[in-house]
Write a protein that holds these residues in place. Structure first.
Motif, PDB file in Angstrom:
ATOM      1  N   GLU A 123     -15.443  -0.743   8.061  1.00  0.00           N
ATOM      2  CA  GLU A 123     -16.552  -1.020   8.964  1.00  0.00           C
ATOM      3  C   GLU A 123     -15.999  -1.372  10.338  1.00  0.00           C
ATOM      4  OE1 GLU A 123     -18.982  -4.024   7.311  1.00  0.00           O
ATOM      5  OE2 GLU A 123     -19.652  -2.826   5.611  1.00  0.00           O
ATOM      6  N   PRO A 124     -15.754  -0.378  11.181  1.00  0.00           N
ATOM      7  CA  PRO A 124     -15.189  -0.678  12.505  1.00  0.00           C
ATOM      8  C   PRO A 124     -16.087  -1.632  13.289  1.00  0.00           C
ATOM      9  CG  PRO A 124     -15.125   1.674  12.040  1.00  0.00           C
ATOM     10  CD  PRO A 124     -15.945   1.061  10.970  1.00  0.00           C
ATOM     11  N   ALA A 125     -15.454  -2.582  13.947  1.00  0.00           N
ATOM     12  CA  ALA A 125     -16.218  -3.577  14.689  1.00  0.00           C
ATOM     13  C   ALA A 125     -16.683  -3.046  16.033  1.00  0.00           C
ATOM     14  CB  ALA A 125     -15.361  -4.825  14.892  1.00  0.00           C
ATOM     15  N   ASP A 126     -15.858  -2.224  16.675  1.00  0.00           N
ATOM     16  CA  ASP A 126     -16.177  -1.726  18.008  1.00  0.00           C
ATOM     17  C   ASP A 126     -15.854  -0.237  18.086  1.00  0.00           C
ATOM     18  OD1 ASP A 126     -16.817  -4.332  19.289  1.00  0.00           O
ATOM     19  OD2 ASP A 126     -14.705  -4.746  18.861  1.00  0.00           O
ATOM     20  N   VAL A 127     -16.516   0.435  19.036  1.00  0.00           N
ATOM     21  CA  VAL A 127     -16.203   1.832  19.278  1.00  0.00           C
ATOM     22  C   VAL A 127     -14.739   1.942  19.708  1.00  0.00           C
ATOM     23  CG1 VAL A 127     -16.678   3.817  20.740  1.00  0.00           C
ATOM     24  CG2 VAL A 127     -18.563   2.422  19.881  1.00  0.00           C
ATOM     25  N   GLY A 128     -14.004   2.841  19.058  1.00  0.00           N
ATOM     26  CA  GLY A 128     -12.603   3.048  19.404  1.00  0.00           C
ATOM     27  C   GLY A 128     -11.679   1.929  18.986  1.00  0.00           C
ATOM     28  N   GLN A 129     -12.099   1.061  18.094  1.00  0.00           N
ATOM     29  CA  GLN A 129     -11.285  -0.084  17.681  1.00  0.00           C
ATOM     30  C   GLN A 129      -9.946   0.368  17.097  1.00  0.00           C
ATOM     31  OE1 GLN A 129     -11.960  -3.575  17.716  1.00  0.00           O
ATOM     32  NE2 GLN A 129      -9.811  -3.633  17.134  1.00  0.00           N
ATOM     33  N   PRO A 130      -8.816  -0.133  17.639  1.00  0.00           N
ATOM     34  CA  PRO A 130      -7.521   0.186  17.015  1.00  0.00           C
ATOM     35  C   PRO A 130      -7.467  -0.340  15.583  1.00  0.00           C
ATOM     36  CG  PRO A 130      -7.230  -0.721  19.211  1.00  0.00           C
ATOM     37  CD  PRO A 130      -8.677  -0.926  18.854  1.00  0.00           C
ATOM     38  N   MET A 131      -6.646   0.308  14.759  1.00  0.00           N
ATOM     39  CA  MET A 131      -6.596  -0.070  13.349  1.00  0.00           C
ATOM     40  C   MET A 131      -5.226   0.229  12.763  1.00  0.00           C
ATOM     41  SD  MET A 131      -8.925   3.067  11.846  1.00  0.00           S
ATOM     42  CE  MET A 131     -10.192   2.770  13.072  1.00  0.00           C
ATOM     43  N   LEU A 132      -5.009  -0.301  11.589  1.00  0.00           N
ATOM     44  CA  LEU A 132      -3.802  -0.054  10.815  1.00  0.00           C
ATOM     45  C   LEU A 132      -4.197   0.454   9.441  1.00  0.00           C
ATOM     46  CD1 LEU A 132      -1.849  -3.362  11.639  1.00  0.00           C
ATOM     47  CD2 LEU A 132      -1.500  -1.119  12.691  1.00  0.00           C
ATOM     48  N   LEU A 133      -3.436   1.407   8.919  1.00  0.00           N
ATOM     49  CA  LEU A 133      -3.620   1.915   7.569  1.00  0.00           C
ATOM     50  C   LEU A 133      -2.278   1.912   6.858  1.00  0.00           C
ATOM     51  CD1 LEU A 133      -5.346   4.173   9.612  1.00  0.00           C
ATOM     52  CD2 LEU A 133      -6.465   4.390   7.407  1.00  0.00           C
ATOM     53  N   ARG A 134      -2.312   1.749   5.557  1.00  0.00           N
ATOM     54  CA  ARG A 134      -1.054   1.723   4.812  1.00  0.00           C
ATOM     55  C   ARG A 134      -1.262   2.154   3.374  1.00  0.00           C
ATOM     56  NH1 ARG A 134       0.567  -2.436   1.642  1.00  0.00           N
ATOM     57  NH2 ARG A 134       2.660  -2.364   2.549  1.00  0.00           N
ATOM     58  N   ARG A 135      -0.160   2.562   2.752  1.00  0.00           N
ATOM     59  CA  ARG A 135      -0.172   2.855   1.326  1.00  0.00           C
ATOM     60  C   ARG A 135       1.227   2.629   0.776  1.00  0.00           C
ATOM     61  NH1 ARG A 135      -1.784   8.323  -2.135  1.00  0.00           N
ATOM     62  NH2 ARG A 135      -0.728   7.642  -4.026  1.00  0.00           N
ATOM     63  N   GLU A 136       1.289   2.066  -0.418  1.00  0.00           N
ATOM     64  CA  GLU A 136       2.565   1.876  -1.107  1.00  0.00           C
ATOM     65  C   GLU A 136       2.736   2.952  -2.174  1.00  0.00           C
ATOM     66  OE1 GLU A 136       3.740  -1.936  -2.353  1.00  0.00           O
ATOM     67  OE2 GLU A 136       3.030  -2.961  -0.548  1.00  0.00           O
ATOM     68  N   PHE A 137       3.985   3.276  -2.464  1.00  0.00           N
ATOM     69  CA  PHE A 137       4.302   4.268  -3.487  1.00  0.00           C
ATOM     70  C   PHE A 137       5.720   4.003  -3.959  1.00  0.00           C
ATOM     71  CE2 PHE A 137       5.328   5.868   0.675  1.00  0.00           C
ATOM     72  CZ  PHE A 137       6.550   6.499   0.540  1.00  0.00           C
ATOM     73  N   THR A 138       6.156   4.778  -4.897  1.00  0.00           N
ATOM     74  CA  THR A 138       7.498   4.608  -5.466  1.00  0.00           C
ATOM     75  C   THR A 138       8.279   5.906  -5.319  1.00  0.00           C
ATOM     76  OG1 THR A 138       6.713   2.973  -7.057  1.00  0.00           O
ATOM     77  CG2 THR A 138       8.822   4.041  -7.530  1.00  0.00           C
ATOM     78  N   VAL A 139       9.497   5.792  -4.839  1.00  0.00           N
ATOM     79  CA  VAL A 139      10.389   6.948  -4.725  1.00  0.00           C
ATOM     80  C   VAL A 139      11.242   7.027  -5.985  1.00  0.00           C
ATOM     81  CG1 VAL A 139      12.246   8.024  -3.401  1.00  0.00           C
ATOM     82  CG2 VAL A 139      10.447   6.735  -2.215  1.00  0.00           C
ATOM     83  N   ARG A 140      11.143   8.132  -6.711  1.00  0.00           N
ATOM     84  CA  ARG A 140      11.927   8.316  -7.924  1.00  0.00           C
ATOM     85  C   ARG A 140      13.374   8.657  -7.588  1.00  0.00           C
ATOM     86  NH1 ARG A 140      11.349  12.232 -10.736  1.00  0.00           N
ATOM     87  NH2 ARG A 140       9.971  13.689  -9.644  1.00  0.00           N
ATOM     88  N   PRO A 141      14.263   8.539  -8.542  1.00  0.00           N
ATOM     89  CA  PRO A 141      15.659   8.936  -8.318  1.00  0.00           C
ATOM     90  C   PRO A 141      15.751  10.429  -7.997  1.00  0.00           C
ATOM     91  CG  PRO A 141      15.454   7.594 -10.289  1.00  0.00           C
ATOM     92  CD  PRO A 141      14.058   7.934  -9.880  1.00  0.00           C
ATOM     93  N   GLY A 142      16.732  10.806  -7.191  1.00  0.00           N
ATOM     94  CA  GLY A 142      16.991  12.217  -6.921  1.00  0.00           C
ATOM     95  C   GLY A 142      16.153  12.807  -5.809  1.00  0.00           C
TER      96      GLY A 142
END
Length: 937
Positions: A123-142
């Protein structure tokens, strides 16, 4: 002999190519004179790949082709990679060594491989509001390779494990967002390790959420909220792949990051107290983050980027710290530039530093009126934890001066740095002369281009505009193509121009068209559709862009031809005309001396001619005949309607004559010469001050030289009075101004509502400096054949131009000494040059170093025995006498001298005494004495 600069089309510093069949270019360096390539061998060595076929393939390319040569192998597959080498064979039997290997990676995706969806905060607070997004994951061997494909509706940067993936800025840049968005391909393998990992994206509105419009009526055009789309492809040694994409999996978002506000025009605000350490690293957790939501805007599959990225390319220190009359602290960087400030500051938690930007000072204070509604202000609120370093991420400003407010403690200018930001184009062309003002003018053109090539070619970089005006780049494209390698940059922009055209072919005033201007065609602006592709073909040998844009060229020409109808004249419609003629009132910049209809129909002729030429080059013989016929009909109508039998034009204005001469509207040699003579007469009558706007300025010098009036062109070039090219230089300009008098002689900003101190349009003169004053011009596409034809001018002792052509370095220069002029030229291998020197027959030469000595053709007219009874035309021809008279009058009556300089018509019909009458005896005595001194000298 060796091969160097092997590269793929529009290549930047990345190994990724956006094309499955990228065109190839290379250069051969050899000391052998007259060297011509007979053939080239290309070796393609595939790396580990699933692509079919042999690991190594070799192709032989017969002939001279070494610029944008078609890919000679099977098409690349997505993610395919390998190395390329080349060697060349000369017609003389020579063979080069193999070039250094060039890494190539397919950076595009196959149809259906784009899986990412655009996501944004819940729910953006303002028009054009800057934001951050993220996601975690796991890197397998190889893990073998990790490739990120990312884009945004807005501006973004990606971090992995706390480190940015590259140094690019304002990604993905500005395109016609409704129909075309580009993505970047980045190798991020080195940022990942086996185990937990995280990817984060910082996002701001950028151009996507900006408010566009004038007179306080600006409003969002694209959307209210930025959004982000990316897919991270993890490829493992065991052959398994894993795709981590937005819209799939637990992406989290927040608008509570440290960037509290960001806008292209407004600037950026950063509150360091809101910092989120570790937000792009694994293990971060904050309850304020919520699940990202899908962007409801129309789904759009992005395409790979071909234009070079925007980057920080230079840093400038503070040159001077000023205290304004009102007591404010202002720093001066000594150069009008585009970018932002980086500050290093210590203070208490909550202290806020405010940075206001402007291009000029007016009466000692920051001159912000030209910014209009652009705040151009950045703020930084300190966390209070020691020395803090900050610079904005998602905005840019045009400025030379910055006002510093709220600085805690004692201000040290070493703590403020100007960071220069623009599209990272390779510099290719240089010019120098014996005249310092002229060299500064050329440097101003370079800085103006740097500041206005920020993702798109803009008109200005500072006020609430910064738009891709088609007219500006139409006149400036030749100069731009010499100064920087802008082929890929402009080719990308032209794709958007074609997209933004209406169904019936009308071209907008600006591209991208955030003003909905496409429904109103305008000459010299819409003609960018035909002119710019032609320039890219002529200067870079880019036939593919000519072929791709051909439907756009034809649609524009057809659209205007339909408007012209059976009369074959474009009349009575809206036009910008010869925009910013110096005689136009400040509030009416379109009211030029040259009638707008004359300009419009001349451009219809030009576009028809260029379309006919393109059709012929592309093998469309029927189109070539049809558009050639159209051009002939428009020419006949133009001559019939707007010229007289005596060789005058209805608008007796310099631009009208320059159009007739340089566009080829007048083909009769006698009439053409009469028009050139009249043009020179008009220039002299105006005291050799400029009398043209956007349309006439790029071509007036060519029109003068081509009709044997090089001396008139010299006087016009070296004029320092207002208006002239050098007047802004004498006023301390470090970029090209929008108006000839953007700043008046008294230091007051031009009263017009529209005033910029960084506009490249009038900088189109640089192309003439390169081609004519120095004498280096293309005769065949890509400089495969070069014109060496300098025109030595009195007032200069030397001039030279150097260009890194698609074939290698070329240089032409001359130096005068002792009644002789020594001309030198360097012609790249695999090219030839036609040498045309004053007093000599043209001669063809091959590659290598060449020198010629000729009799000095320069002459500077000098009056003999000038008195107060002499004609004004004779006085103006003698620059020394003219200057002496003005100085003499100014010594007694400064206001009368200003009137004389500004209002006099320097014709043969009036004498100096008549012009000075009535005048005080003291003025006349001073003038007579000055002329007598000259006679004795």
């Amino acid at each position: 002999m060796h091969v160097h600069d092997l590269h793929t089309e529009y290549r930047t510093s990345s190994p990724f190519t956006a094309a499955a069949r990228p065109r190839l270019s290379w250069k051969t360096a050899t000391a052998a004179p007259g060297w011509i390539q007979a053939a080239a061998e290309i070796e393609w060595r595939r790396a580990q790949s699933e692509a079919p076929g042999e690991a190594v393939a070799t192709a032989r390319v017969e002939g001279r082709g070494s610029v944008l040569v078609d890919w000679p192998f099977e098409s690349l597959l997505p993610r395919e990679r390998g190395t390329l080498r080349a060697r060349t064979h000369g017609e003389d039997g020579s063979t080069s060594d193999w070039s250094a290997p060039l890494e190539i990676r397919a950076g595009f995706l196959a149809d259906g491989e784009w899986h990412a969806k655009f996501v944004t905060v819940p729910e953006p607070a303002d028009v054009g509001q800057p934001m951050l997004l993220r996601r975690e994951f796991t890197v397998r061997p190889g893990l073998r390779t990790a490739t990120l494909y990312a884009t945004a509706r807005g501006a973004y940067q990606v971090e992995i494990g706390g480190a940015p993936v590259d140094a690019d800025r304002l990604k993905p840049g500005w395109t016609a967002y409704r129909d075309r968005i580009v993505y970047e391909t980045t190798d991020v393998t080195d940022l990942l390790r086996e185990g937990p990992a995280a990817i984060g994206a910082a996002l701001a509105g950028g151009w996507y959420t900006e408010r566009f419009g004038f007179h306080g009526q600006a409003k969002p055009f694209y959307g209210k909220y930025p959004s982000f789309a990316a897919q991270l492809l993890l490829e493992y040694e065991d052959g398994d792949d894993e795709l981590i994409a937005t819209g799939d999996g637990p992406w989290r978002a927040t608008a509570d990051g440290p960037i509290t506000a960001s806008g292209i025009y407004a600037g950026e605000s950063h509150d360091a107290r809101r910092a989120l350490p570790g937000w792009s690293s694994p293990g971060f957790d904050d309850a304020r983050w919520l699940d990202a939501r899908p962007d409801p805007a129309k789904a759009l599959v992005p395409v790979p980027r071909t234009a070079p990225p925007v980057r920080a390319t230079e840093e400038l220190p503070v040159q001077e710290v000023l205290t304004t009359p009102s007591g404010r602290t202002v720093v001066d960087f000594g150069q009008n530039l585009v970018g932002h400030l980086r500050i290093r500051v210590r203070g208490r938690e909550g202290d806020t530093v405010v940075l206001r930007h402007a291009e000029v000072l007016e009466h000692g204070e920051l001159g912000t009126r030209p910014l209009r509604h652009a705040k151009a202000t950045d703020t930084y609120t300190l966390a209070g934890n020691g020395t803090e370093t900050w610079e904005p991420d998602f905005t840019f400003h045009g400025f030379r001066y910055a006002e510093i407010q709220g600085w805690p403690g004692e201000f040290d200018p070493a703590d403020v740095t100007a960071v220069v930001v623009h599209s990272d184009l390779a510099r290719t062309g240089h010019f120098s002369s014996s005249n310092e003002l002229l060299d500064r003018l050329h440097e101003n053109v370079v800085w103006g281009m740097r500041g206005n090539f920020v993702s798109i070619p803009t008109d200005c970089p500072q006020r609430d505009e910064r738009l891709g005006w088609t007219g500006d780049i139409q006149v400036f494209a030749p100069a731009a193509s010499f100064l920087f390698d802008c082929d890929g940059f402009l080719a990308s922009w032209l794709e958007d121009l074609a997209i933004e055209q209406t169904e019936d072919g009308s071209v907008p005033f600006i591209v991208p068209d955030v003003l909905d201007s496409a429904g109103t065609p305008a000459a010299a602006w819409g003609d960018a559709a035909t002119v710019v592709p032609t320039v890219l073909f002529d200067r870079f040998g880019d036939r593919a862009v000519l072929e791709r844009q051909y439907p756009s060229m034809r649609a524009w020409t057809d659209h205007v031809a339909a408007i012209a109808g059976e009369r074959r004249l474009w009349e009575g419609r809206f036009q910008f005309g010869d925009w910013l003629d110096p005689d136009a009132p400040p509030e009416h910049p379109a009211r030029a001396k040259a009638d707008a209809d004359i300009v419009a129909s001349a451009y219809l002729f030009r576009s028809a001619s260029l379309t006919a030429r393109a059709a012929g080059l592309l093998g469309r013989d029927g189109d070539a005949r049809d558009y050639g016929t159209l051009a002939d009909e428009v020419r006949d109508a133009w001559l019939r309607e707007y010229t007289t039998a005596a060789g005058r034009t209805v608008s007796d204005a310099p631009t009208a004559y320059a159009l007739a001469i340089e566009f080829g509207l007048v083909t009769d040699a006698e009439t053409r010469q009469r028009m050139g003579d009249r043009l020179a007469w008009l220039v002299r009558r105006a005291g050799y001050r400029i009398g043209t706007g956007f349309v006439g300025t790029p071509i007036i010098q060519d029109a003068l030289v081509h009709t044997d009036h090089a001396e008139t062109a010299r006087r016009l070039l070296l004029q320092t009075d207002n208006p002239s090219w050098l007047y802004p230089v004498t006023m301390g300009a470090t970029t090209i101004w929008e108006r000839w008098d953007s700043m008046l002689e008294d230091g007051t900003i031009n009263p017009g509502e529209m005033t910029s101190f960084n506009h490249y349009a009038f900088g189109a003169i640089a192309d003439w400096l390169h081609r004519t004053v120095a004498g280096l011009a293309p005769l065949e596409p890509g400089y495969r054949r070069i014109a060496v034809a300098p025109v030595p001018l009195a007032g200069l002792d030397r001039a030279s131009a150097h260009l890194e052509t698609p074939y290698g370095p070329a240089e032409v220069g001359w130096e005068a000494e002792g009644g002789r002029v020594l001309v030198h030229a360097a012609v790249p291998p695999n090219t030839t040059a036609l040498v045309t020197l004053p007093g000599r027959e043209p001669v063809e030469v091959g590659s290598g170093e060449h020198e010629w000595a000729i009799d000095d053709p320069r002459s500077e007219p000098r009056g003999r025995g000038l008195t107060v009874d002499s004609r004004l035309s004779d006085l103006i021809e003698d620059a020394a006498a003219h200057d002496a008279v003005l100085r003499a009058v100014a010594a007694v009556d400064p206001e009368r001298a200003r009137q004389l300089r500004r209002d006099t018509e320097w014709t043969e019909h009036r004498t100096l005494l008549g012009e000075l009458t009535p005048a005080s005896p003291a003025v006349l005595a001073r003038v007579e004495a000055a002329l007598a001194d000259l006679k004795r000298a």
